[in-house]
Design an enzyme around this catalytic site. Structure first.
Site, PDB file in Angstrom:
ATOM      1  N   ASN A  33       0.827  -1.225   0.000  1.00 20.85           N
ATOM      2  CA  ASN A  33       0.000   0.000   0.000  1.00 20.85           C
ATOM      3  C   ASN A  33       0.860   1.274   0.000  1.00 20.85           C
ATOM      4  O   ASN A  33       0.319   2.380   0.041  1.00 20.85           O
ATOM      5  CB  ASN A  33      -0.992   0.005   1.172  1.00 20.85           C
ATOM      6  N   SER A  77       5.380  -1.762  12.571  1.00 22.75           N
ATOM      7  CA  SER A  77       6.454  -2.434  13.321  1.00 22.75           C
ATOM      8  C   SER A  77       7.201  -1.540  14.297  1.00 22.75           C
ATOM      9  O   SER A  77       8.361  -1.796  14.600  1.00 22.75           O
ATOM     10  CB  SER A  77       7.440  -3.056  12.333  1.00 22.75           C
ATOM     11  N   TYR A 141       2.785  -4.865  19.517  1.00 18.55           N
ATOM     12  CA  TYR A 141       3.453  -5.298  18.291  1.00 18.55           C
ATOM     13  C   TYR A 141       3.778  -6.794  18.370  1.00 18.55           C
ATOM     14  O   TYR A 141       3.404  -7.589  17.492  1.00 18.55           O
ATOM     15  CB  TYR A 141       4.728  -4.470  18.078  1.00 18.55           C
ATOM     16  N   LYS A 145       2.025 -10.144  16.276  1.00 19.30           N
ATOM     17  CA  LYS A 145       2.773 -11.113  15.466  1.00 19.30           C
ATOM     18  C   LYS A 145       2.548 -12.535  15.992  1.00 19.30           C
ATOM     19  O   LYS A 145       2.454 -13.489  15.220  1.00 19.30           O
ATOM     20  CB  LYS A 145       4.261 -10.768  15.493  1.00 19.30           C
ATOM     21  N   PHE A 169      15.320 -10.836  14.744  1.00 23.04           N
ATOM     22  CA  PHE A 169      15.808  -9.990  15.829  1.00 23.04           C
ATOM     23  C   PHE A 169      15.929  -8.587  15.203  1.00 23.04           C
ATOM     24  O   PHE A 169      14.990  -8.153  14.549  1.00 23.04           O
ATOM     25  CB  PHE A 169      17.039 -10.637  16.472  1.00 23.04           C
ATOM     26  N   HIS A 189      14.290   3.773  14.322  1.00 23.53           N
ATOM     27  CA  HIS A 189      15.246   2.710  14.646  1.00 23.53           C
ATOM     28  C   HIS A 189      16.641   3.260  14.951  1.00 23.53           C
ATOM     29  O   HIS A 189      17.035   4.312  14.462  1.00 23.53           O
ATOM     30  CB  HIS A 189      15.299   1.692  13.512  1.00 23.53           C
ATOM     31  N   LEU A 190      17.349   2.482  15.765  1.00 23.68           N
ATOM     32  CA  LEU A 190      18.597   2.992  16.324  1.00 23.68           C
ATOM     33  C   LEU A 190      19.639   3.312  15.256  1.00 23.68           C
ATOM     34  O   LEU A 190      20.157   4.434  15.211  1.00 23.68           O
ATOM     35  CB  LEU A 190      19.166   1.983  17.337  1.00 23.68           C
TER      36      LEU A 190
END
Ligand code: UDP
Length: 325
Positions: A33, A77, A141, A145, A169, A189-190
């Site tokens: 999408n 996510s 989250y 899953k 992971f 994210h890191l």
């Protein structure tokens, strides 16, 4: 030649998968999408723009095309977002998967590969998490899953669907050939945040918590190169040829690195200072998540090849320095 439907193939991990499938000679259709993905990331694959919750769109697609297997990467996510807006996560990740699985059953496709997550485990009881570790997710989250994994187990018994759930992971890094990488807006994210700070593109980097019971107080994660993840999906498809039923495997490197260690590795790779501010813990974060990858190594014959931390950071850095990023 196999015909593969890649749902979410315009996203970060999905696009690396599409590239590998095309290189292997598969015929690939991407259904996405484009909410977080990028049209350019699907390369030469066919792109059908649509949402997995749109049952009419899926049924039209399966009527037009036939597939040997479906790979399902579409998901929301972001852990913290799932804590603040759980309904959105159950809608996209659970209702969306149900809609897709129902279309897969109607179309008679027998093989399904699902992107699961280490977040299904919750707070680990051992240093290295094996697949038989209890699954007690601590955020919506991970719960969303796990619900899909349960659906896949039930679908194997009821409808004979053969599936593999791959519990990633921390996916990280970028295409070794430099064509693809991680590009989320906004980024949470890191490693991308660290590299944006190195480029001076972001406000100051924040470290969420240095009071965990870990090597230096910051959270420890198992970073796995996205190209290694993509290879595991091919192995998982081949595994299903001889192993019907619903299966799940951890995909990790087997080594943990703290947030502060990641920042230090990025300072070395980039040669830039990367100042960081210490902030309170982020909701939903377990202190440590490190995989035992023994089962995937033994059963799938998979081996991570690019998941040394510096190599991950270096590949991501090349992508961040590319004007396409
Ligand atoms: N993190 C951080 N600063 C950031 C982004 C992430 O300190 O800007 C921390 C986060 O709290 C977690 C780790 O880095 O402990 C990995 O987070 P990420 O969002 O990359 O992946 P997750 O483990 O949530 O899937």
């Amino acid at each position: 030649m196999s015909r593969i439907l890649v749902c979410g193939g315009a996203g970060y991990i999905g696009s690396h998968m599409v590239k590998l499938l095309l290189e292997q000679g598969s015929e690939v259709t991407v259904f996405d999408n484009l909410s977080t993905g990028h049209r350019a990331a699907v390369g030469a694959a066919e792109l059908v723009v649509g949402d997995i919750r749109d049952r009419a769109a899926l049924s039209g697609l399966f009527q037009r095309r036939s597939f040997d297997a479906v790979m399902h990467f579409c998901a929301s996510s972001i852990v913290a977002e799932s804590v603040s807006d759980p309904y959105a996560y159950y809608d996209n990740n659970v209702s969306g998967a149900l809609s897709l699985l129902d279309a897969v059953r109607t179309a008679g496709v027998g093989r399904f590969i699902f992107s699961s997550t280490a977040a299904v485990y919750g707070v680990p009881e051992q240093d290295l998490i094996e697949e038989h570790h209890p699954t007690r997710p601590i955020n919506p989250y991970g719960a969303s899953k796990l619900m899909v994994e349960r659906m896949l187990a039930d679908a194997a018994s009821a409808y004979g669907l053969c599936s593999v759930a791959l519990r990633y992971f921390n996916a990280a890094g970028a295409d070794p050939e430099g064509e693809l990488g991680e590009s989320h807006r906004p980024e949470t994210h890191l490693i991308p945040n660290v590299l944006q700070s190195a480029l001076g593109q972001a406000t100051q980097l924040q470290v969420f918590g240095t009071d965990y019971d870990t090597v230096d107080g910051s959270c420890v994660r198992d970073y796995i190169h996205v190209a290694d993840l993509a290879e595991a999906h091919l192995k998982a498809l081949a595994f299903l040829d001889k192993h019907p039923g619903a299966h799940h495997f951890n995909l990790g490197s087997g080594s943990g690195h703290s947030v502060l260690q990641v920042i230090e590795a990025a300072r070395q790779v980039t040669g830039r200072p990367i100042p960081a501010a210490i902030r309170p813990r982020r909701p939903g974060d377990p202190p440590v998540l490190v995989a035992s990858n023994r089962r995937a190594l033994a059963s799938l014959g998979w081996q991570p090849r690019r998941s040394e931390l510096r190599e991950i950071v270096a590949s991501a850095w090349r992508w961040h320095c590319d004007p396409r990023y």
